[in-house]
Write an enzyme that holds these catalytic residues in place. Sequence first.
Site, PDB file in Angstrom:
ATOM      1  N   LYS A 113       1.969   2.071   5.451  1.00 44.56           N
ATOM      2  CA  LYS A 113       1.069   1.308   6.311  1.00 44.56           C
ATOM      3  C   LYS A 113       0.063   2.224   7.032  1.00 44.56           C
ATOM      4  CE  LYS A 113       3.406  -2.693   5.821  1.00 44.56           C
ATOM      5  NZ  LYS A 113       4.381  -2.353   4.764  1.00 44.56           N
TER       6      LYS A 113
HETATM    7  C1  LIG Z   1       4.946  -3.070   3.682  1.00 46.65           C
HETATM    8  C2  LIG Z   1       5.831  -2.342   2.758  1.00 46.65           C
HETATM    9  C3  LIG Z   1       5.962  -2.719   1.407  1.00 46.65           C
HETATM   10  C4  LIG Z   1       5.268  -3.930   0.836  1.00 46.65           C
HETATM   11  O1  LIG Z   1       3.869  -3.772   0.726  1.00 46.65           O
HETATM   12  P1  LIG Z   1       2.922  -5.053   0.547  1.00 46.65           P
HETATM   13  O2  LIG Z   1       1.543  -4.539   0.675  1.00 46.65           O
HETATM   14  O3  LIG Z   1       3.301  -5.975   1.680  1.00 46.65           O
HETATM   15  O4  LIG Z   1       3.226  -5.640  -0.780  1.00 46.65           O
HETATM   16  C5  LIG Z   1       6.772  -1.943   0.583  1.00 46.65           C
HETATM   17  N1  LIG Z   1       7.451  -0.875   1.065  1.00 46.65           N
HETATM   18  C6  LIG Z   1       7.345  -0.497   2.369  1.00 46.65           C
HETATM   19  C7  LIG Z   1       8.140   0.677   2.825  1.00 46.65           C
HETATM   20  C8  LIG Z   1       6.543  -1.203   3.247  1.00 46.65           C
HETATM   21  O5  LIG Z   1       6.453  -0.811   4.532  1.00 46.65           O
END
Ligand SMILES: *Cc1c(COP(=O)(O)O)cnc(C)c1O
Length: 495
Positions: A113
Amino acid sequence: MLYRSTRGQITDSTAAAAIAAGLASDGGLFVPDAFPPLPADAVETLSPMRYDGRAAYVMAPFLGGFDAGELAAFTRAAYCPGGFDGDGAAPVRRLADGDFFLELWHGPTCAFKDMALQIMPRFLTSAMEKTGDTRDVCVLVATSGDTGKAALEGFRDVPRTRIMVFYPRDGVSAVQRLQMTAQEGGNVNVAAVEGNFDDAQTGVKRIFADAGFRERLASRGVFLSSANSINWGRLLPQIVYYVSAYCDLVSGGHIRRGEYVNFCVPTGNFGNILAGYYAKKMGLPIGKLICASNRNDVLTQFINTGVYDRNREFFPTISPSMDILVSSNLERLLYELSGCDGRAVSGYMDALARDGVYAVGERARELVADGFACGSCGDGDARRVIADTFERYGYLLDPHTAVAYGVLTRYRERTGDTAPTVVVSTASPYKFCGSVLEALGHTVSADGPELIDALAEATGIPAPAPIAALKGASERFSRSVPRGDMLRAVEEFCG
Ligand SMILES: *Cc1c(COP(=O)(O)O)cnc(C)c1O
């Protein structure tokens, strides 16, 4: 470049207006009206550059109204050592027998993120200036763990912003909780909600929908916004790392320029993998995008059958950031699949809201099958993948990335596809010490920050600095609110 809504009513928004608004006024998501092709020499041009230069190059055509100097300053501030550790923002690792991992967790919160949330607040405040909005923004976030901390870190002490995060009291790992409750910064606030993630999310949605509250805020010169991946300012930065990984594979001599590469992506809200789809639309030679789900495999079902059905049991798993039944960014893919038909997308979304289910037509199914492969991997298999990968290569995966690697292995067995494939690695294993230790065969009695040392001892792999620093951290935000008191908490903080 202009932006349109996936529901078809808005057709001519500027980049700044789309980012400032977040959601389009017809309820849809903003999408660019074209995908600028990557120039023929893009890989040569980008390969010698650092990540921040690559990011400015890839994003510039989407950001009319943001000048080159501004963009360069934003990417430098977001992606250079200081926030990201010295190893480059998005390094590609190669295991001994050829599998690639694109590590997106070298930022300040150790989850992918950060790739978007280190830059999105800069886009947002700049967009507020460009659109002449003189109010301050109050960002509300309901998080299942990773988004909350990344948003706090991204908005921390950013002028004209305040941020309040709600997390489910019993729904996050000990490391995730402490990352949030020990957050520093003068404009941040964090509270636990007495309930699960859905309760926190529903509470935040209710606050957004409270017209009276929004008016009271407006009279004090404040508006509400969200930091989740429906905002174009969060999706755009994610296109960059697909291009960057491709450049690294070429310059590392692993592939020829123009050769097709697959990406296997652990998926929840469909933001990460959608950015890969957009990179492919820009001309990056991507073969299959492999959509990996955990036991909550609503997307696997959709890709296999063309039917999206959220009327199903919800399973909490060891990869909680993928525990999602409604993947909001799928709406943007539906827009592409339907040939940019806003009315069709509105129809699907109405059916989803009304019945929890919709089905796309034959043509859309073919397009999906052409671009995507998919699979799901349960907790037991993910644990085995963590243990096997560590045993064979000394490489430690977090549970989300393990889901993706498990799905890739099955995909290869099933299809015989031998194309070079990059597994998108979305979190440091240290965010999920308890689950990872258990996968490695250790007995874990309590989930606390003391597990950080236990994992380091068990593996010989040091914890990333921001997580190691948590051991001495003290909580600033220990408050827990009943669901009914969320609005009051926001009002106290933003008022
Ligand atoms: C948010 C997240 C995901 C999923 O990503 P999306 O963009 O919501 O599909 C996968 N792994 C981790 C560790 C995340 O924080």
